[in-house]
Design an enzyme around this catalytic site. Structure first.
Site, PDB file in Angstrom:
ATOM      1  N   HIS A   1      17.800  -8.946  18.105  1.00 53.93           N
ATOM      2  CA  HIS A   1      18.590  -9.989  17.207  1.00 53.93           C
ATOM      3  C   HIS A   1      19.858 -10.330  17.876  1.00 53.93           C
ATOM      4  O   HIS A   1      20.497 -10.823  17.164  1.00 53.93           O
ATOM      5  CB  HIS A   1      18.743  -9.433  15.803  1.00 53.93           C
TER       6      HIS A   1
ATOM      7  N   GLU B   1       7.483 -20.307  12.607  1.00 51.68           N
ATOM      8  CA  GLU B   1       8.434 -21.004  13.215  1.00 51.68           C
ATOM      9  C   GLU B   1       7.765 -21.842  14.340  1.00 51.68           C
ATOM     10  O   GLU B   1       8.300 -22.872  14.438  1.00 51.68           O
ATOM     11  CB  GLU B   1       9.223 -20.059  14.029  1.00 51.68           C
TER      12      GLU B   1
HETATM   13  C1  LIG Z   1       9.289 -14.287  13.474  1.00 55.10           C
HETATM   14  C2  LIG Z   1      10.436 -13.570  12.697  1.00 55.10           C
HETATM   15  N1  LIG Z   1      10.609 -14.692  11.660  1.00 55.10           N
HETATM   16  C3  LIG Z   1      11.769 -14.484  10.840  1.00 55.10           C
HETATM   17  C4  LIG Z   1      12.639 -13.135  10.954  1.00 55.10           C
HETATM   18  C5  LIG Z   1      13.773 -13.126  10.043  1.00 55.10           C
HETATM   19  N2  LIG Z   1      13.187 -12.077   8.824  1.00 55.10           N
HETATM   20  C6  LIG Z   1      13.429 -10.716   8.916  1.00 55.10           C
HETATM   21  S1  LIG Z   1      12.797 -10.043   7.811  1.00 55.10           S
HETATM   22  C7  LIG Z   1      12.016 -11.616   6.881  1.00 55.10           C
HETATM   23  C8  LIG Z   1      11.159 -11.548   5.980  1.00 55.10           C
HETATM   24  C9  LIG Z   1       9.877 -10.761   6.000  1.00 55.10           C
HETATM   25  O1  LIG Z   1       9.272 -10.976   4.865  1.00 55.10           O
HETATM   26  P1  LIG Z   1       7.872 -10.115   4.841  1.00 55.10           P
HETATM   27  O2  LIG Z   1       7.086  -9.957   5.879  1.00 55.10           O
HETATM   28  O3  LIG Z   1       7.214 -10.161   3.432  1.00 55.10           O
HETATM   29  O4  LIG Z   1       8.476  -8.422   4.747  1.00 55.10           O
HETATM   30  P2  LIG Z   1       9.333  -7.789   3.723  1.00 55.10           P
HETATM   31  O5  LIG Z   1      10.993  -8.223   4.216  1.00 55.10           O
HETATM   32  O6  LIG Z   1       9.362  -8.335   2.480  1.00 55.10           O
HETATM   33  O7  LIG Z   1       9.382  -6.337   3.938  1.00 55.10           O
HETATM   34  C10 LIG Z   1      12.518 -12.446   7.888  1.00 55.10           C
HETATM   35  C11 LIG Z   1      12.399 -13.938   7.372  1.00 55.10           C
HETATM   36  C12 LIG Z   1      12.130 -12.135  11.688  1.00 55.10           C
HETATM   37  N3  LIG Z   1      12.618 -11.075  11.872  1.00 55.10           N
HETATM   38  N4  LIG Z   1      10.896 -12.726  12.642  1.00 55.10           N
END
Ligand SMILES: Cc1ncc(C[n+]2csc(CCOP(=O)(O)OP(=O)(O)O)c2C)c(N)n1
Ligand SMILES: Cc1ncc(C[n+]2csc(CCOP(=O)(O)OP(=O)(O)O)c2C)c(N)n1
Ligand SMILES: [Mg+2]
Ligand SMILES: [Mg+2]
Lengths: 323, 323, 323, 323
Positions: free
Chosen positions: B128, B58
């Protein structure tokens, strides 16, 4: 346990699997409000990692966090009660799925912010070791997290100050809908290696392989080593989040999903047990989960009058927002 | 007349501006597949150069947008969660906002930051559920919180055309609002201009975002007791002081209902700016989140922390008794 | 009696707390060599484990402090520049502040964030001259802005002992203040308790931080025309409403002078909270930075953007004419 | 110039050297308020890098930024006027040393926040290339910056999207007082390599070596390559900041300083010129700098009434802070 214990490992994997399935049922029935990020398919990682830890070790989880919480030893009934927002929940209903925490068993909490846990667990381990405690920490993270600057900063601090934290990257191929190749320049293990952190890749679908890799890394850390990194290759069997059950998002080819699901940690761990032993475990898990759900749904909902309880540890009372 | 949803209005504003001006492009997480729906169809129509899906970085993509804007582009950055604005606070406030003055007018930074679903989405819990618009009003970044589909369209269009950074909060509580709108009549809505949704003589209720709908409902409910004017500032910074003073000078009474924390929130600013210039018949009142609010997970607790109709009704009634 | 400088008072508070409690430790950039002077001599006395110099990784070391606090330590984190708080806003607001409620009371996060030299240090220009205390008052993190050496000592000590996160702003404009203090008489100053520096009958001037000294000077200047009470809240959140209401109820008039931006600043909060409860003889006034202020480099411009004595004097005089 | 031009290179190095020395004089005489971060000793880096750039290329500098601004072609007189806070300065006196910018020659600005420039220049280059312009960008950064998460995120974006940005790390051994070894786990070049960015080390004291390395990297970038990284090993001859002239900070062993100063870029570049040619250049630089200082001091100081000019590019006028 740093020794292999196939029954226990299978039980943990199976417990997480069925816990998640029951939780999804409760999302559907409206008892779990806001949905969850299901851990289905990734159970082998939490189970394998935590099988190599001691009760005094600490872990920091992620938004996809139930598996970590359960594997580290939190009570499944209180965990489910938390998902249902009951006062009997781990966090007294204040945290929910994304914040489930159980400090008593070393779970510093699931965390809704991607990449945030690394520095927190590093600080916690450092502070307790300064006090003479002999512990290590684990920071679970997703493949998406390795692009977050705050996590990369944490790699640097842990490496520089030789804090024994194991960073476990669960590479399930996607950050929500974004494939790893579209998000990660270089490689995932290379991110850690850049900070001088030893990094390896393990088959995340095989809980025993994960356990063994963790035991090796944790062994080095307990012997005085600095942080370590494991990339566990895994696959998310279900939606990113249960909202995806309603909204169809088109990002994973069906063949890929089929291939991913074909390597199921429950089957892999289960195949190592004699069939009747496995059936016994399954039955015990089923019985436990019936009790878990019953406990969760029986718990009272919190009183709205106490909505801001625990806001300040110092006892400060917040001024109300009313007119 | 077709029913236009708030969500669709945002989508249409993005599409219209992408079509109108080659320099407009979108950046964000999962916008390719439109996880939040506001970018639905845009990838197909405008291609991946203008609908750029980003890694979870971000801070970098926010400053990437600043750089692109310095070079003449008009980026729109979507954030999936309101608290991601905390993560990029430095990048917005210390760079995007400050560049024009610091460089002595050598540049402009026309970036739009869009948060679809700000505030509480029930069950998303502590990290959130923030509604941090007052923070941006404090630092002096143009801050917009549309209440209706037509305003969502018109304010987002104006934000994109504005030569300064603008944060657009689309409250979760307004995202499902639909209204009868002649789509051909959609127009840009000027920034910094409020809107009287309902005329009244006894008291001015300033309501922000989704709370406009609550204020209108309460006003209708109380219609036999008190004549309520509902003023929707639409833009919190710069605020339409002239519009508000016109209203309050007539009614002589003021209530603010706003979904941010009480201390130093926009509610405080409205009261301060009014009492500096208008003598009121009765002490003004605010209905807000409590000081320091963190939204607890359990739905009843979550609701208890947000300003509600009951509180607003009681504030109006008390105020009418006071003078 | 020895003259104690504000800077030295902070240094002494750190030393006393480090000596008193093994769990206290310092983190920050260049604190080893005490570039800001407030950590002078501490490395030598307490060693590098407790006076930890960090890489430039503000986000990680801020969350490292959170983790250490979760594990029972009491970190003090020094920031070299006020705007670094923007960079770690997420880490403070979304994690340190939220953990106690989110976990249902399982933990406390006793971290102190110390900014020696907040506000304008002439010539440091746009990105180094912020005074963002109102942001923390909005989110509900305990916020302290001491004006005098004795209060700097006493409030910093209390901040370190507080079980919640506390931000301590030490304004650049106060850092060089010295006063006659019997060092043996230094005591903790309770958080959330204001202080009347000067009694008066006609108007209450609420002055924040270094502006307390300006307010006292103006009050003396105007002594033949108007009797000014100078109220120093010391803590901006939680605010000492009882103390202030006692004062304003007596004087019936209110002016706030504060070095943050006008919109949604602590000045707005003070006015709003007072007029909700007290009928004033004349409309209240604020003297603040302008909306959206960015401090320009040239010294005359920098000064023009900060609230000054002339503006305060004129505000008081106008207010006395108004009623 | 992608060809070696020893005279021009020497002139640039010498100009920066003498500019800095004159600026330090003006700090001492009180004409430059707030002090500067002298670039003395590092001149070879800015000179060498910018010698390999075209006028249309863009650079983002650092807090130690005068060298970058001058080498990229900004008018030294207007640069010095900026340091003196005059309306004739590059930024009309609004920016000062840490924000000097000249968009007309591709200088997006010095930047007071460590690690912030990388993502900004990446976005700027991307946006202009999308418009069909053929340019590359340079992000200057210090050794301290490679520990900042926001910069590491920028590496990822630039690499992933193949934006031709050259990251130039000026490793002068210290971040303020913190030695590289105490701050950087792993290696500096390894940080870039982790993202698949080709990285090399160059002798930063030899301007021609820097120019040649830059020309090679920039050549690959112009031929369609992605970002590149150069670590220029250099040494800061003077204080971190001129405040250090007053406060003695003890962190560099005298032998180390002597060794560092023994490899002087001015001497290294100068030794490649015939003595009389060199003397000619020196004289011309001296004459130019006399004029530069005269111009700077002759410029009018800005009118405080315009303190907030350029705050908003949209023409919005900020509400004043007065009472
Ligand atoms: C800093 C941040 N950016 C965006 C989000 C929104 N978000 C929640 S889960 C996610 C995907 C995370 O991907 P990953 O780290 O690969 O974990 P997975 O969901 O695949 O277990 C996103 C973009 C967030 N919670 N925190
Ligand atoms: C993000 C950030 N953290 C801290 C500071 C304070 N600060 C200014 S310069 C500096 C040292 C930077 O070191 P380096 O990157 O090596 O550059 P150098 O000063 O050596 O040129 C620090 C800590 C800052 N300006 N920005
Ligand atoms: Mg993933
Ligand atoms: Mg350096």
């Amino acid at each position: 346990m740093t020794e292999a214990d196939p029954v226990r490992l299978y039980r943990t994997v199976r417990l997480i699997r069925r816990f998640e399935e029951r939780a999804i049922d409760l999302v559907r029935s409206g008892h779990v409000v806001g949905g969850i990020h299901p851990y289905l398919g990734q159970e082998g990682v939490a189970a394998g990692v935590c099988a190599a830890l001691r009760p005094g070790d600490v872990v920091a989880g992620t938004h996809r966090g139930h598996g970590h919480v359960l594997a580290k030893g939190a009570d499944p009934a209180r965990t489910m009660a938390e998902l249902c927002g009951r006062v009997t929940g781990l966090n007294r209903g204040r945290g929910g799925s994304m914040h489930a925490a159980d400090f008593a068993v070393g779970v510093l909490g699931a965390n809704a912010i991607v990449g945030a846990g690394g520095a927190i667990v590093t600080g916690a381990v450092w502070a307790r070791r300064r006090r003479g405690e002999d512990l290590v920490g684990v920071s679970f993270l997703g493949d998406g997290a390795v692009n977050e600057g705050m996590l990369l900063e944490a790699f640097n601090l842990a490496a520089l100050w030789r804090v024994p934290v194991l960073f476990v990257c669960e590479n399930n191929g996607y950050a929500t809908t974004m494939p790893v190749a579209g998000a990660v320049a270089g490689s995932i293990t290379g991110r850690a290696e850049a900070f001088g952190i030893p990094a390896s890749v393990v088959d995340g679908q095989d809980p025993e392989a994960v356990r063994a890799a963790t035991a090796a890394a944790v062994g080095r850390m307990r012997a005085g080593g600095g942080p370590e990194f494991i990339e566990a290759r895994t696959y998310r069997f279900d939606a990113h989040h249960t909202f995806e059950h309603a909204v169809r998002l088109d990002y994973r080819p069906p063949e890929e999903v089929a291939r991913g699901r074909s390597r199921d940690p429950v089957e892999i761990a289960g195949s190592r047990l004699a069939p009747d032993r496995r059936a016994e475990v399954d039955a015990s898990v089923e019985a436990e989960l019936d009790a878990v759900v019953a406990f969760a749904l029986a718990g009272p909902e919190p009183d709205p009058a106490g909505a801001l309880e625990h806001l300040y540890a110092s006892g400060l009372t917040a001024r109300a927002g009313g007119g | 007349m077709p029913r236009l949803s708030y969500r669709k209005a945002l989508n249409r504003a993005l599409a219209d501006e992408l079509a109108r001006d080659e320099e407009v492009f979108l950046l964000g997480e999962d916008i390719r597949v439109a996880a939040s729906n506001v970018t639905a169809g845009l990838l197909k129509r405008f291609g991946p150069e203008r609908v750029r899906d980003t890694p979870l970085s971000e801070q970098a993509f926010t400053s990437f947008a600043t750089g692109a804007a310095l070079a003449g582009a008009r980026p729109v950055v979507e954030f999936q969660i309101p608290s991601l604005l905390f993560l990029v606070f430095e990048q917005i406030v210390n760079h995007a906002h400050k560049f024009p003055l610091m460089t002595g007018g050598q540049c402009a930074v026309p970036v739009t930051y869009l948060v679809p679903g700000s505030g509480s989405r029930t069950g998303w819990a502590g990290q959130h559920s923030d509604h941090p618009y007052s923070l941006f009003a404090h630092v002096g970044v143009t801050t917009v919180v549309p209440a209706t589909p037509a305003d969502a369209y018109g304010l987002l269009v104006s934000a994109i055309r504005c030569d300064d950074p603008v944060v657009v909060f689309a409250p979760a509580g307004a995202m499902e609002v639909r209204s009868d709108v002649d789509v051909a009549s959609l127009r840009p809505v000027p920034l910094g201009r409020g809107r009287v949704h309902r005329r009244g003589d006894d008291v001015t209720v300033v309501a922000v975002g989704h709370l406009v709908h609550d204020a209108l409902a309460v006003a209708d409910d109380l219609a036999d007791q008190v004549s309520v004017e509902v003023f929707d500032p639409r833009t919190l910074y710069p605020f339409d002081w002239d519009g508000l003073l016109t209203s309050v000078s007539r009614t002589g009474r003021l209530v603010v209902v706003d979904d941010s924390n009480r201390s130093c929130g926009i509610g405080a600013e409205v009261i301060a700016s009014v009492v500096e210039r208008v003598r009121l018949h009765a002490p003004p009142r605010r209905v807000t989140r409590p000081d320091g609010a963190v939204l607890p997970f359990a739905p009843a607790l979550d609701r208890a922390v947000q300003p509600g109709r009951e509180q607003l009704r009681s504030a109006i009634q008390h105020l009418m008794k006071d003078g």
